[in-house]
Write an enzyme that holds these catalytic residues in place. Sequence first.
Site, PDB file in Angstrom:
ATOM      1  N   HIS A 149       2.831  39.858   3.858  1.00 31.96           N
ATOM      2  CA  HIS A 149       1.925  40.732   4.612  1.00 31.96           C
ATOM      3  C   HIS A 149       2.258  40.720   6.103  1.00 31.96           C
ATOM      4  O   HIS A 149       2.211  41.758   6.778  1.00 31.96           O
ATOM      5  CB  HIS A 149       0.478  40.298   4.411  1.00 31.96           C
ATOM      6  CG  HIS A 149      -0.067  40.613   3.048  1.00 31.96           C
ATOM      7  ND1 HIS A 149       0.078  41.863   2.467  1.00 31.96           N
ATOM      8  CD2 HIS A 149      -0.749  39.856   2.157  1.00 31.96           C
ATOM      9  CE1 HIS A 149      -0.507  41.859   1.279  1.00 31.96           C
ATOM     10  NE2 HIS A 149      -1.006  40.652   1.059  1.00 31.96           N
ATOM     11  N   HIS A 152       3.438  44.018   8.456  1.00 33.11           N
ATOM     12  CA  HIS A 152       2.908  44.432   9.752  1.00 33.11           C
ATOM     13  C   HIS A 152       4.020  44.508  10.796  1.00 33.11           C
ATOM     14  O   HIS A 152       4.036  45.412  11.636  1.00 33.11           O
ATOM     15  CB  HIS A 152       1.820  43.465  10.217  1.00 33.11           C
ATOM     16  CG  HIS A 152       0.486  43.726   9.613  1.00 33.11           C
ATOM     17  ND1 HIS A 152      -0.364  44.714  10.056  1.00 33.11           N
ATOM     18  CD2 HIS A 152      -0.160  43.132   8.569  1.00 33.11           C
ATOM     19  CE1 HIS A 152      -1.460  44.728   9.331  1.00 33.11           C
ATOM     20  NE2 HIS A 152      -1.376  43.780   8.425  1.00 33.11           N
ATOM     21  N   HIS A 205       3.729  35.005  -0.346  1.00 31.16           N
ATOM     22  CA  HIS A 205       3.071  36.312  -0.474  1.00 31.16           C
ATOM     23  C   HIS A 205       2.356  36.682   0.823  1.00 31.16           C
ATOM     24  O   HIS A 205       2.466  37.823   1.297  1.00 31.16           O
ATOM     25  CB  HIS A 205       2.068  36.281  -1.624  1.00 31.16           C
ATOM     26  CG  HIS A 205       1.222  37.512  -1.728  1.00 31.16           C
ATOM     27  ND1 HIS A 205       1.611  38.627  -2.441  1.00 31.16           N
ATOM     28  CD2 HIS A 205       0.005  37.810  -1.197  1.00 31.16           C
ATOM     29  CE1 HIS A 205       0.672  39.549  -2.350  1.00 31.16           C
ATOM     30  NE2 HIS A 205      -0.315  39.080  -1.599  1.00 31.16           N
ATOM     31  N   GLU A 206       1.629  35.737   1.408  1.00 24.83           N
ATOM     32  CA  GLU A 206       0.927  36.012   2.664  1.00 24.83           C
ATOM     33  C   GLU A 206       1.909  36.287   3.792  1.00 24.83           C
ATOM     34  O   GLU A 206       1.648  37.120   4.666  1.00 24.83           O
ATOM     35  CB  GLU A 206      -0.002  34.853   3.023  1.00 24.83           C
ATOM     36  CG  GLU A 206      -1.108  34.593   2.014  1.00 24.83           C
ATOM     37  CD  GLU A 206      -1.931  35.835   1.698  1.00 24.83           C
ATOM     38  OE1 GLU A 206      -2.101  36.687   2.606  1.00 24.83           O
ATOM     39  OE2 GLU A 206      -2.394  35.961   0.556  1.00 24.83           O
TER      40      GLU A 206
END
Length: 228
Positions: free
Chosen positions: A104, A108, A100-101
């Site tokens: 992110h 970006h 999940h991280e």
Amino acid sequence: MFYYRDATYILVVIGVIITMIASARVKGTFKKYSKTYNVMGYTAEQVAKMILDSAGITDVRIEKVRGNLTDHYAPTQKVLRLSDSVYGQKSVAAIGVAAHECGHAIQHQVGYAPINLRSVSVPLANIGSYLSWPVVVLGIVLEKVNLIHLGILLFLFVVFFELITLPVEFNASHRAIKILEERNILSNEELPGAKKVLKSAAMTYVAALLSSLLQLLRLVLIANRRRD
């Protein structure tokens, strides 16, 4: 004394209960699937490295951070931080969080619009969080409805930030599950556990938004009562 005489304070209590339920649920779900280990034997940071490499992201380092579920991606520092309960762990839950991280980080990299909008809105959200209630209380003390309205406007920044956070978090989880499935990092038997962990985590953001909306409703009711 203001809080004890204000019937609208029940909205705050409801918001707190919703948030506590969501928090308890994510902790319980994570704990449950922390006992399920992936058959490939990958650790969470190994999976994170695999995902970042496959996405062509080579300038992001992976670090361990203290705490339980304090995982986050810091775009300005190019660091993906995994908590004590995730880093070095081989569970389905830990791998889901790490992926999940990474989602992110990918957001970006590709310029995902909602996450850029959220980044821009952080300063306004911070201002709204720190100043909205002091301004409202000042308006109540001075009996200035315009000040209460200003406090409501400031709090809207907080609500907007939490609203734009929802697509960011849900999209990161969607990216995570898709990568885990396509790269066969987790088996068909393991994927449902990761999905449940990420879904329960996403619900904490929904709960935060609902709590803020209840706070906003309370502010509006207070303003209307003072105007009357």
